[in-house]
Write a protein that holds these residues in place. Structure first.
Motif, PDB file in Angstrom:
ATOM      1  N   GLU A  87      46.803 -12.608  18.123  1.00  0.00           N
ATOM      2  CA  GLU A  87      45.944 -11.491  18.504  1.00  0.00           C
ATOM      3  C   GLU A  87      44.690 -11.442  17.640  1.00  0.00           C
ATOM      4  N   ASP A  88      43.686 -10.767  18.159  1.00  0.00           N
ATOM      5  CA  ASP A  88      42.424 -10.592  17.461  1.00  0.00           C
ATOM      6  C   ASP A  88      42.587  -9.486  16.423  1.00  0.00           C
ATOM      7  N   SER A  89      42.577  -9.853  15.161  1.00  0.00           N
ATOM      8  CA  SER A  89      42.840  -8.895  14.091  1.00  0.00           C
ATOM      9  C   SER A  89      41.730  -7.852  13.995  1.00  0.00           C
ATOM     10  N   ALA A  90      42.131  -6.624  13.768  1.00  0.00           N
ATOM     11  CA  ALA A  90      41.204  -5.516  13.508  1.00  0.00           C
ATOM     12  C   ALA A  90      40.288  -5.198  14.677  1.00  0.00           C
ATOM     13  N   ALA A  91      40.635  -5.671  15.875  1.00  0.00           N
ATOM     14  CA  ALA A  91      39.834  -5.317  17.048  1.00  0.00           C
ATOM     15  C   ALA A  91      39.981  -3.821  17.316  1.00  0.00           C
ATOM     16  N   PHE A  92      38.863  -3.151  17.522  1.00  0.00           N
ATOM     17  CA  PHE A  92      38.890  -1.703  17.728  1.00  0.00           C
ATOM     18  C   PHE A  92      37.796  -1.335  18.712  1.00  0.00           C
ATOM     19  N   GLU A  93      38.197  -0.867  19.879  1.00  0.00           N
ATOM     20  CA  GLU A  93      37.249  -0.452  20.906  1.00  0.00           C
ATOM     21  C   GLU A  93      37.236   1.070  20.968  1.00  0.00           C
ATOM     22  N   LEU A  94      36.117   1.652  20.590  1.00  0.00           N
ATOM     23  CA  LEU A  94      36.025   3.107  20.554  1.00  0.00           C
ATOM     24  C   LEU A  94      36.254   3.717  21.931  1.00  0.00           C
ATOM     25  N   GLY A  95      35.770   3.028  22.966  1.00  0.00           N
ATOM     26  CA  GLY A  95      35.914   3.556  24.314  1.00  0.00           C
ATOM     27  C   GLY A  95      37.347   3.602  24.807  1.00  0.00           C
ATOM     28  N   GLU A  96      38.228   2.823  24.169  1.00  0.00           N
ATOM     29  CA  GLU A  96      39.629   2.794  24.578  1.00  0.00           C
ATOM     30  C   GLU A  96      40.481   3.830  23.839  1.00  0.00           C
ATOM     31  N   GLN A  97      39.884   4.521  22.866  1.00  0.00           N
ATOM     32  CA  GLN A  97      40.642   5.485  22.079  1.00  0.00           C
ATOM     33  C   GLN A  97      40.763   6.812  22.823  1.00  0.00           C
ATOM     34  N   PHE A 342      34.843  -9.331  10.504  1.00  0.00           N
ATOM     35  CA  PHE A 342      35.047  -8.355   9.440  1.00  0.00           C
ATOM     36  C   PHE A 342      34.178  -7.113   9.611  1.00  0.00           C
ATOM     37  N   VAL A 343      33.154  -7.212  10.434  1.00  0.00           N
ATOM     38  CA  VAL A 343      32.280  -6.057  10.663  1.00  0.00           C
ATOM     39  C   VAL A 343      32.926  -5.197  11.744  1.00  0.00           C
ATOM     40  N   ARG A 344      34.027  -4.582  11.382  1.00  0.00           N
ATOM     41  CA  ARG A 344      34.816  -3.787  12.314  1.00  0.00           C
ATOM     42  C   ARG A 344      35.322  -2.544  11.598  1.00  0.00           C
ATOM     43  N   LEU A 345      35.617  -1.525  12.370  1.00  0.00           N
ATOM     44  CA  LEU A 345      35.977  -0.236  11.801  1.00  0.00           C
ATOM     45  C   LEU A 345      37.171  -0.295  10.849  1.00  0.00           C
ATOM     46  N   PRO A 346      38.258  -1.027  11.156  1.00  0.00           N
ATOM     47  CA  PRO A 346      39.365  -1.067  10.196  1.00  0.00           C
ATOM     48  C   PRO A 346      38.959  -1.582   8.820  1.00  0.00           C
ATOM     49  N   TYR A 347      38.109  -2.614   8.774  1.00  0.00           N
ATOM     50  CA  TYR A 347      37.666  -3.119   7.475  1.00  0.00           C
ATOM     51  C   TYR A 347      36.727  -2.131   6.786  1.00  0.00           C
TER      52      TYR A 347
END
Length: 373
Positions: A87-97, A342-347
């Motif tokens: 899986e794609d680590s730390a993937a975060f889609e704001l629209g899916e929240q 790494f330029v993702r919200l979890p990081y």
């Protein structure tokens, strides 16, 4: 890893690597996929990449095939060479929240903290002090007591992790996560508080705190260690059992550097703090924590192999336990835009929490001292 490629299946003639030709009026035999690659089937699998076209698949791999449309010049037709199985680590889609999920997460977190305080931390109502006193009664040595606390936590934590499949089958994923956290969290808090309160009680082995630049080196090492230590922030909603917890097979981001980032982060943190404190208590803590995480390397790989089979073996072949080893020997190919992983919200969350923890050190120490554990 290679970038996504388009596999077209709409041309009248397609010539694959073995040069089998199927004219438009002769049906080609159906493609059959092993279970580990079932996601490649465009009919039986859901669309993982969001395209609505039934004639194309976006795959992660390299092109090794050439297609020849009727009456046209030979053109490139990419096919799969090495699919990304993880899986794609730390993937975060704001629209899916969903706001309701995060509201529920906040409520769960608040309830857990209240319960932890009442049932474990509060001296008048909790069992934490009694637990520390019981373990401390086994030895007058703070080094031995700290090692015992770590061993108890390690046995419970790793034991419950090993029993996860059976436990989830018995009571369900969410209930087992609550049980796992409800037992592990108080033991972890007790160990951390005891370490804070007794970290300077041991025999001093060296004193380097006045060395120029050492404080900055220890701070930077600790900061970096948190990027390895907390991949669980990839799925906070699962940590709190808001979403159904899963055993994930991560492959991108920090996993390209090492398949076991928590072990690497723990070693970095332990070395930094042992150098700074320089006594036998810090040494005991480092020995116990590093040993626990080295065991976790074996146990984690074992559990992933049981759950994912050949998919895990494929991921294992192009990742490494030792940081950067797979990259240096060519088994792991970093994409040109690797920094974007790494330029993702979890990081960014890890960055904020790490800085917050550093500035909150005086508050953490004062709170620990008041418990007298």
């Amino acid at each position: 890893m290679a970038s996504p490629l388009l596999l077209s299946i709409s041309t009248p003639f397609v010539r694959f690597r073995r040069r089998y030709l199927y004219p438009h009026n002769i049906a080609a035999p159906p493609l059959r996929y092993p279970s580990s690659l079932a996601f490649l089937n465009p009919i039986q699998s859901r669309n993982l990449w969001g395209t609505n076209s039934s004639n194309s698949l976006h795959l992660f791999g390299r092109a090794h095939a050439r297609g020849t449309p009727t009456g046209g010049a030979e053109s490139e037709t990419p096919i799969l060479d090495e699919a990304r199985v993880g899986e794609d680590s730390a993937a975060f889609e704001l629209g899916e929240q969903r706001l309701s999920s995060w509201a529920y997460f906040t409520a769960v977190l608040g309830a857990v903290l209240v319960a932890l305080n009442v049932l474990w931390i509060n001296p008048s109502t909790g069992f934490g002090k009694a637990y520390i006193d019981a373990v401390s009664g086994l030895s007058p040595s703070p080094e031995v007591v700290l090692l015992l606390l770590i061993v108890i936590f390690a046995i419970v934590h790793s034991g419950l992790a090993s029993l996860r499949d059976a436990g989830e089958e018995l009571i369900g994923e969410r209930a087992y996560r609550v049980l796992f956290a409800g037992i592990s969290l108080p033991l972890a808090v007790s160990t951390i508080v005891y370490f804070i309160n007794h970290r300077y009680d041991g025999t001093q082995l060296w004193q380097l705190q006045s060395v120029l630049g050492l404080h900055e080196l220890v701070w930077f090492s600790s900061f970096i260690s948190f990027f390895f230590l907390y991949p669980s922030t990839f799925n906070l909603l699962e940590v709190a059992a808001v979403d159904k917890p899963k055993l994930h097979l991560w492959e991108t981001g920090i996993m390209r550097i090492t398949r076991h980032p928590q072990m690497v982060g723990q070693i970095i943190w332990c070395l930094a703090h042992t150098i700074w404190i320089g006594n036998t208590v810090a040494m005991a803590a480092s020995v116990g924590l590093i040993a626990h995480h080295i065991f976790g390397v074996w146990n984690g790989d074992r559990r992933l192999a049981l759950r994912y089979g050949q998919d895990f073996e494929a991921l294992k072949s192009r990742t490494s336990v030792i940081p950067f080893a797979a990259i240096l020997d060519g088994r792991q190919k970093l994409p040109k835009d690797y920094y974007k992983e790494f330029v993702r919200l979890p990081y960014l969350t890890i960055t904020a929490l790490t800085l917050g923890a550093y500035f909150a050190h005086p508050l953490m120490q004062a709170s620990s001292f008041r418990l007298h554990w």
